[in-house]
Design a protein around this motif. Structure first.
Motif, PDB file in Angstrom:
ATOM      1  N   HIS A 170       0.912  -1.091  -0.152  1.00  0.00           N
ATOM      2  CA  HIS A 170      -0.124   0.053   0.081  1.00  0.00           C
ATOM      3  C   HIS A 170       0.907   1.197  -0.028  1.00  0.00           C
ATOM      4  CE1 HIS A 170      -3.475   2.743   0.928  1.00  0.00           C
ATOM      5  NE2 HIS A 170      -2.644   3.212   1.849  1.00  0.00           N
ATOM      6  N   GLN A 171       1.808   1.132   0.935  1.00  0.00           N
ATOM      7  CA  GLN A 171       2.780   2.438   0.945  1.00  0.00           C
ATOM      8  C   GLN A 171       3.635   2.565  -0.534  1.00  0.00           C
ATOM      9  OE1 GLN A 171       5.047   1.580   4.370  1.00  0.00           O
ATOM     10  NE2 GLN A 171       4.034   2.943   5.730  1.00  0.00           N
ATOM     11  N   LEU A 172       3.914   1.352  -1.025  1.00  0.00           N
ATOM     12  CA  LEU A 172       4.754   1.520  -2.101  1.00  0.00           C
ATOM     13  C   LEU A 172       3.767   2.173  -3.281  1.00  0.00           C
ATOM     14  CD1 LEU A 172       7.336   0.552  -3.791  1.00  0.00           C
ATOM     15  CD2 LEU A 172       6.102  -1.701  -4.303  1.00  0.00           C
ATOM     16  N   SER A 173       2.373   1.624  -3.357  1.00  0.00           N
ATOM     17  CA  SER A 173       1.751   2.175  -4.311  1.00  0.00           C
ATOM     18  C   SER A 173       1.612   3.574  -4.357  1.00  0.00           C
ATOM     19  CB  SER A 173       0.433   1.411  -4.400  1.00  0.00           C
ATOM     20  OG  SER A 173      -0.517   1.813  -5.168  1.00  0.00           O
ATOM     21  N   ALA A 174       1.397   4.148  -3.079  1.00  0.00           N
ATOM     22  CA  ALA A 174       1.093   5.625  -2.868  1.00  0.00           C
ATOM     23  C   ALA A 174       2.324   6.434  -3.004  1.00  0.00           C
ATOM     24  CB  ALA A 174       0.635   5.615  -1.279  1.00  0.00           C
ATOM     25  N   LEU A 175       3.446   5.678  -2.678  1.00  0.00           N
ATOM     26  CA  LEU A 175       4.630   6.341  -2.870  1.00  0.00           C
ATOM     27  C   LEU A 175       4.994   6.585  -4.320  1.00  0.00           C
ATOM     28  CD1 LEU A 175       6.903   5.506   0.157  1.00  0.00           C
ATOM     29  CD2 LEU A 175       6.012   7.621  -0.416  1.00  0.00           C
ATOM     30  N   GLU A 176       4.706   5.519  -5.229  1.00  0.00           N
ATOM     31  CA  GLU A 176       4.930   5.375  -6.667  1.00  0.00           C
ATOM     32  C   GLU A 176       4.013   6.412  -7.346  1.00  0.00           C
ATOM     33  OE1 GLU A 176       4.693   1.415  -7.693  1.00  0.00           O
ATOM     34  OE2 GLU A 176       6.564   0.800  -7.161  1.00  0.00           O
ATOM     35  N   HIS A 177       2.656   6.556  -6.880  1.00  0.00           N
ATOM     36  CA  HIS A 177       1.763   7.414  -7.265  1.00  0.00           C
ATOM     37  C   HIS A 177       2.377   9.042  -7.032  1.00  0.00           C
ATOM     38  CE1 HIS A 177      -1.875   9.057  -8.600  1.00  0.00           C
ATOM     39  NE2 HIS A 177      -2.030   9.883  -7.564  1.00  0.00           N
ATOM     40  N   GLU A 178       3.013   9.134  -6.030  1.00  0.00           N
ATOM     41  CA  GLU A 178       3.137  10.558  -5.484  1.00  0.00           C
ATOM     42  C   GLU A 178       4.373  10.799  -6.448  1.00  0.00           C
ATOM     43  OE1 GLU A 178       5.129  12.586  -1.762  1.00  0.00           O
ATOM     44  OE2 GLU A 178       3.750  11.092  -1.401  1.00  0.00           O
ATOM     45  N   ALA A 179       5.404   9.679  -6.936  1.00  0.00           N
ATOM     46  CA  ALA A 179       6.646  10.027  -7.548  1.00  0.00           C
ATOM     47  C   ALA A 179       6.222  10.269  -8.928  1.00  0.00           C
ATOM     48  CB  ALA A 179       7.461   8.917  -7.404  1.00  0.00           C
ATOM     49  N   ALA A 180       5.317   9.595  -9.531  1.00  0.00           N
ATOM     50  CA  ALA A 180       4.887   9.848 -10.776  1.00  0.00           C
ATOM     51  C   ALA A 180       3.988  11.295 -11.102  1.00  0.00           C
ATOM     52  CB  ALA A 180       3.928   8.734 -11.126  1.00  0.00           C
TER      53      ALA A 180
END
Length: 209
Positions: A88-98
């Motif tokens: 969940h954190q990984l997905s959220a952070l990847e979205h934030e980075a994108a």
């Protein structure tokens, strides 16, 4: 021939010359005023270009600051990604980075467009600078020339006024002088010309027989 007519003919010549000199002085003054208006307009146009150029530079500074902030945010997000332990954190952070990368790309494109507008405005500024310089030089040159011409015209006008006043004083001395001048002035005010030469039984002023 009427005893005052010869002098009235000369008086008419003085009046014509006086009008010509006055009209010429007024025309020169109008020309200088027009050049002053043009010079002020070029300064105003240059000010508009400079204002637009300043706004573009301010916009680029703002965009550069936003890009710097987003890159710092992206670096922090990358560090967080390295330490992430949940999906969940990984997905959220990847979205934030994108999102950060997308915003950086968008702002960089906007910055490039601003730079292109800035280059066009700089070219306009150079043209405006040249126009201001040229208008100011033309105005200065014409002011100097006009001042000389007006000074000469005013001197000529003063001489015509002196001759005219002297001639009117002479006419008044004759027995019919006051009546002649009264008629002359009345017709001159109404028609513009009080005395004109007749050639072949035709008035040279109105062309009537």
């Amino acid at each position: 021939m009427h005893p005052d007519l010869a002098k009235l003919v000369v008086l008419q010549a003085h009046d014509v010359e006086r009008k010509h000199l006055r009209d010429q002085i007024a025309a020169i003054s109008r020309q200088v005023a027009a050049l002053e208006t043009k010079a002020k307009a070029t300064v105003g146009q240059r000010a508009v270009v400079l204002d637009l150029l300043e706004k573009e530079e301010a916009l680029r500074r703002k965009e550069e600051s936003e890009i710097a902030d987003l890159r710092q945010k992206l670096e922090r997000t990358k560090k967080k990604l390295d330490m992430t332990t949940t999906t969940h954190q990984l997905s959220a952070l990847e979205h934030e980075a994108a999102f950060a990368r997308s915003e950086i790309s968008r702002i960089e494109d906007a910055e490039l467009e601003s730079m292109e507008r800035g280059e066009a405005l700089e070219a306009q500024r150079d043209l405006a600078d040249a126009a201001v310089t040229d208008a100011a030089a033309t105005l200065q040159r014409e002011k100097a020339h006009s001042a000389e011409t007006i000074a000469l015209d005013q001197a000529s006008l003063a001489e015509v006024e002196r001759k005219r006043a002297g001639l009117r004083a002479e006419i008044v001395q004759s027995a019919t002088g006051e009546d002649s001048l009264a008629a002359y002035d009345r017709i001159s005010r109404s028609k513009g010309t009080a005395v004109s030469e007749a050639l072949n039984q035709k008035c040279t002023a109105c062309q009537m027989m």
